[in-house]
Design a protein around this motif. Structure first.
Motif, PDB file in Angstrom:
ATOM      1  N   THR A 142       0.829  -1.200   0.000  1.00 54.05           N
ATOM      2  CA  THR A 142       0.000   0.000   0.000  1.00 54.05           C
ATOM      3  C   THR A 142       0.866   1.254   0.000  1.00 54.05           C
ATOM      4  N   SER A 143       1.892   1.266   0.818  1.00 56.58           N
ATOM      5  CA  SER A 143       2.736   2.460   0.943  1.00 56.58           C
ATOM      6  C   SER A 143       3.338   2.869  -0.392  1.00 56.58           C
ATOM      7  N   GLN A 144       3.813   1.888  -1.164  1.00 56.87           N
ATOM      8  CA  GLN A 144       4.394   2.241  -2.456  1.00 56.87           C
ATOM      9  C   GLN A 144       3.341   2.848  -3.372  1.00 56.87           C
ATOM     10  N   GLY A 145       2.139   2.271  -3.378  1.00 59.51           N
ATOM     11  CA  GLY A 145       1.078   2.826  -4.206  1.00 59.51           C
ATOM     12  C   GLY A 145       0.754   4.259  -3.838  1.00 59.51           C
ATOM     13  N   LEU A 146       0.632   4.540  -2.538  1.00 57.02           N
ATOM     14  CA  LEU A 146       0.322   5.894  -2.092  1.00 57.02           C
ATOM     15  C   LEU A 146       1.473   6.847  -2.395  1.00 57.02           C
ATOM     16  N   ASN A 147       2.706   6.367  -2.271  1.00 63.92           N
ATOM     17  CA  ASN A 147       3.851   7.215  -2.577  1.00 63.92           C
ATOM     18  C   ASN A 147       3.940   7.538  -4.060  1.00 63.92           C
ATOM     19  N   ILE A 148       3.547   6.609  -4.919  1.00 61.15           N
ATOM     20  CA  ILE A 148       3.509   6.896  -6.358  1.00 61.15           C
ATOM     21  C   ILE A 148       2.553   8.052  -6.621  1.00 61.15           C
ATOM     22  N   VAL A 149       1.384   7.996  -6.001  1.00 61.73           N
ATOM     23  CA  VAL A 149       0.406   9.070  -6.186  1.00 61.73           C
ATOM     24  C   VAL A 149       0.956  10.388  -5.643  1.00 61.73           C
ATOM     25  N   ALA A 150       1.467  10.357  -4.410  1.00 58.27           N
ATOM     26  CA  ALA A 150       1.945  11.585  -3.772  1.00 58.27           C
ATOM     27  C   ALA A 150       3.076  12.230  -4.563  1.00 58.27           C
ATOM     28  N   ALA A 151       3.983  11.418  -5.070  1.00 60.50           N
ATOM     29  CA  ALA A 151       5.170  11.959  -5.732  1.00 60.50           C
ATOM     30  C   ALA A 151       4.930  12.352  -7.184  1.00 60.50           C
ATOM     31  N   SER A 152       3.846  11.870  -7.785  1.00 56.84           N
ATOM     32  CA  SER A 152       3.692  11.992  -9.230  1.00 56.84           C
ATOM     33  C   SER A 152       2.632  12.985  -9.675  1.00 56.84           C
ATOM     34  N   LEU A 153       1.837  13.524  -8.750  1.00 54.46           N
ATOM     35  CA  LEU A 153       0.834  14.523  -9.121  1.00 54.46           C
ATOM     36  C   LEU A 153       1.473  15.901  -9.257  1.00 54.46           C
ATOM     37  N   PRO A 154       0.871  16.770 -10.062  1.00 54.26           N
ATOM     38  CA  PRO A 154       1.454  18.114 -10.287  1.00 54.26           C
ATOM     39  C   PRO A 154       1.060  19.095  -9.183  1.00 54.26           C
ATOM     40  N   TRP A 155       1.741  19.005  -8.047  1.00 50.70           N
ATOM     41  CA  TRP A 155       1.413  19.869  -6.910  1.00 50.70           C
ATOM     42  C   TRP A 155       1.926  21.283  -7.132  1.00 50.70           C
ATOM     43  N   ARG A 156       1.191  22.213  -6.526  1.00 50.34           N
ATOM     44  CA  ARG A 156       1.595  23.617  -6.505  1.00 50.34           C
ATOM     45  C   ARG A 156       1.703  24.067  -5.047  1.00 50.34           C
ATOM     46  N   PRO A 157       2.615  24.976  -4.737  1.00 56.49           N
ATOM     47  CA  PRO A 157       2.674  25.514  -3.370  1.00 56.49           C
ATOM     48  C   PRO A 157       1.315  26.078  -2.962  1.00 56.49           C
ATOM     49  N   GLY A 158       0.888  25.722  -1.758  1.00 55.74           N
ATOM     50  CA  GLY A 158      -0.413  26.168  -1.276  1.00 55.74           C
ATOM     51  C   GLY A 158      -1.524  25.157  -1.482  1.00 55.74           C
ATOM     52  N   ASP A 159      -1.266  24.100  -2.273  1.00 59.46           N
ATOM     53  CA  ASP A 159      -2.269  23.041  -2.430  1.00 59.46           C
ATOM     54  C   ASP A 159      -2.560  22.403  -1.072  1.00 59.46           C
ATOM     55  N   VAL A 160      -3.792  21.934  -0.902  1.00 56.23           N
ATOM     56  CA  VAL A 160      -4.218  21.345   0.365  1.00 56.23           C
ATOM     57  C   VAL A 160      -4.618  19.895   0.155  1.00 56.23           C
ATOM     58  N   ILE A 161      -4.075  19.026   0.993  1.00 56.70           N
ATOM     59  CA  ILE A 161      -4.467  17.618   1.053  1.00 56.70           C
ATOM     60  C   ILE A 161      -5.212  17.408   2.356  1.00 56.70           C
ATOM     61  N   VAL A 162      -6.344  16.733   2.286  1.00 56.57           N
ATOM     62  CA  VAL A 162      -7.133  16.428   3.479  1.00 56.57           C
ATOM     63  C   VAL A 162      -6.984  14.945   3.795  1.00 56.57           C
ATOM     64  N   THR A 163      -6.717  14.640   5.048  1.00 56.47           N
ATOM     65  CA  THR A 163      -6.723  13.257   5.510  1.00 56.47           C
ATOM     66  C   THR A 163      -7.318  13.233   6.915  1.00 56.47           C
ATOM     67  N   VAL A 164      -7.293  12.080   7.545  1.00 58.51           N
ATOM     68  CA  VAL A 164      -8.006  11.879   8.806  1.00 58.51           C
ATOM     69  C   VAL A 164      -7.006  11.615   9.924  1.00 58.51           C
ATOM     70  N   ARG A 165      -7.166  12.332  11.028  1.00 56.06           N
ATOM     71  CA  ARG A 165      -6.328  12.063  12.198  1.00 56.06           C
ATOM     72  C   ARG A 165      -6.775  10.737  12.813  1.00 56.06           C
ATOM     73  N   GLY A 166      -5.852   9.795  12.870  1.00 51.33           N
ATOM     74  CA  GLY A 166      -6.187   8.438  13.285  1.00 51.33           C
ATOM     75  C   GLY A 166      -5.998   7.433  12.163  1.00 51.33           C
ATOM     76  N   GLU A 167      -5.721   7.922  10.939  1.00 53.96           N
ATOM     77  CA  GLU A 167      -5.403   7.027   9.830  1.00 53.96           C
ATOM     78  C   GLU A 167      -4.160   6.200  10.163  1.00 53.96           C
ATOM     79  N   PHE A 168      -4.057   5.036   9.557  1.00 53.06           N
ATOM     80  CA  PHE A 168      -2.822   4.275   9.657  1.00 53.06           C
ATOM     81  C   PHE A 168      -1.694   5.102   9.040  1.00 53.06           C
TER      82      PHE A 168
END
Length: 386
Positions: A93-119
């Motif tokens: 799973t970690s590799q899959g999520l890292n592929i997504v995180a590293a490969s999208l065209p992020w811009r400074p100021g972009d916001v990612i939402v996740t959940v406190r308590g996630e694995f």
């Protein structure tokens, strides 16, 4: 909670599979599939055969086993109701999520939402993007549940929601249809960590679209460690330009005379980089065939029956159930605790009785699978202190 059991024909099928495929059931009451699923006999046999072939014939064994790559990709596609072209094999799973995180065209100021308590596997890839000016916004759970209204508020101005389909600690299952619809309405990418659901619950990524879905195969899919899957929706495939590129992600015109002008694969195979985990893929093929023989819906019904049965009796004995009891929020995980007994004490009592569970978030987590029985739930009750 529901009453009644699995239909007799299905129950007979499950018990036949238990006897034929799960030697672990003769040694333990194994209820820890949310951590690691034991290998079915057919899966272990396939891995042993592959190892022997490569031991005895080396590269000459490749022709026999490489077909497992396409077959397994097709079986995963069947399970998720997607095209095989939308799937890449990963290590976990970690590799899959890292592929997504590293490969999208992020811009400074972009916001990612996740959940406190996630694995943590679904947190650290996003936190790492803070060095690129990306902000991570956390949603707090309420009594172990994720409220849609809280997500809706947090997604204001966000670009991506990273969320688990099923929470690892208490088994809370999000309303994937509602979350998918919310993200589509807001124009937010949806990245789903599905490791605690795939193999235990039905999922249809055509009916409930996501942009990305990552999971390892060593839990509910009953496959070896070291193999996982990344699904990339074709609508965003060209946005996800691989940060790590390898030779197997290329559409070679001539496989015997490599042409460096060859383009990346048009399919999600572009994310596979190099040599695939063939041992894990061959094992996953056999485990998927077993799970699909039974079917996702009967498996889910069986797990809900077992956890309903256990939850009701735990409540009758004064235990507290930390998992949701609303059917639409349920999964294969049941977590419970006792006001006068520590989780470690309860866990130790179960291990004394050769019952394998886990301690999570102050409770004992039980996670049965298709071959477990109501009689084993009774054994859990008998082993626990009053």
């Amino acid at each position: 909670m529901r009453s009644g059991g699995v239909a007799p024909t299905t129950e007979a099928t499950l018990q036949a599979l238990r006897a034929a495929e799960f030697p672990v059931a003769g040694q333990y009451i194994y209820l820890n599939h949310a951590a690691l699923g034991p290998l079915p006999r057919r899966t272990a046999d396939a891995i042993a055969e592959l190892a022997q072939d490569f031991r005895d014939r080396g590269v000459l064994a490749e022709a026999k086993w490489f077909g497992a790559i396409a077959r397994t990709r097709a079986l995963v596609a069947q399970l998720l109701n997607v095209s095989p072209d939308d799937l890449a094999f990963t290590k976990n799973t970690s590799q899959g999520l890292n592929i997504v995180a590293a490969s999208l065209p992020w811009r400074p100021g972009d916001v990612i939402v996740t959940v406190r308590g996630e694995f943590p596997a679904n947190v650290y890839p996003w936190l790492a993007l803070q060095q690129r000016g990306v902000q991570v916004r956390f949603v707090k759970m309420r009594h172990g549940q994720i409220c849609l209204a809280d997500l809706e508020s947090a997604l204001q101005g966000a670009r991506l929601l990273a969320i688990s389909w099923v929470q690892y600690s208490n088994g809370f299952r999000i309303d994937l249809e509602a979350v998918s619809r919310l993200c589509a309405q807001r124009g937010v990418w949806l990245c789903l960590d599905a490791i605690q659901g795939v193999g235990a619950l039905p999922i249809d990524l055509q009916a409930t679209p996501v942009d990305f879905c990552a999971f390892g195969a060593h839990k509910w899919l009953l496959a070896p460690q070291g193999v996982g899957v990344l699904y990339v929706n074709p609508r965003v495939r060209d946005l996800l330009q691989p940060a790590n590129v390898g030779w197997l992600g290329v559409e070679w015109r001539d496989y015997t005379a490599f042409d460096y002008d060859s383009p990346l694969s048009a399919s999600a195979a572009r994310y596979e980089e190099g040599t695939r985990p063939l041992v894990g893929i061959a094992g996953l093929e056999q485990s998927l065939r077993l799970l699909l023989e039974v079917g996702p819906e009967p498996i889910a019904a069986h797990l809900l029956d077992l956890t309903d049965y256990l939850a009701q009796r735990l409540l009758e004995r004064g235990y507290s159930v930390l998992s949701p009891l609303e059917p639409r929020q349920r999964s294969g995980i049941l977590t419970f605790c006792h006001a006068q007994r520590s989780a470690q004490e309860l866990f130790a009592a179960l291990r004394q009785a050769r019952i394998v569970g886990a301690v999570r978030e102050g409770g004992v987590r039980i996670s049965p699978h298709l071959y477990n029985t109501r009689e084993e739930m009774d054994a859990v009750l008998a082993a626990l202190p009053v």
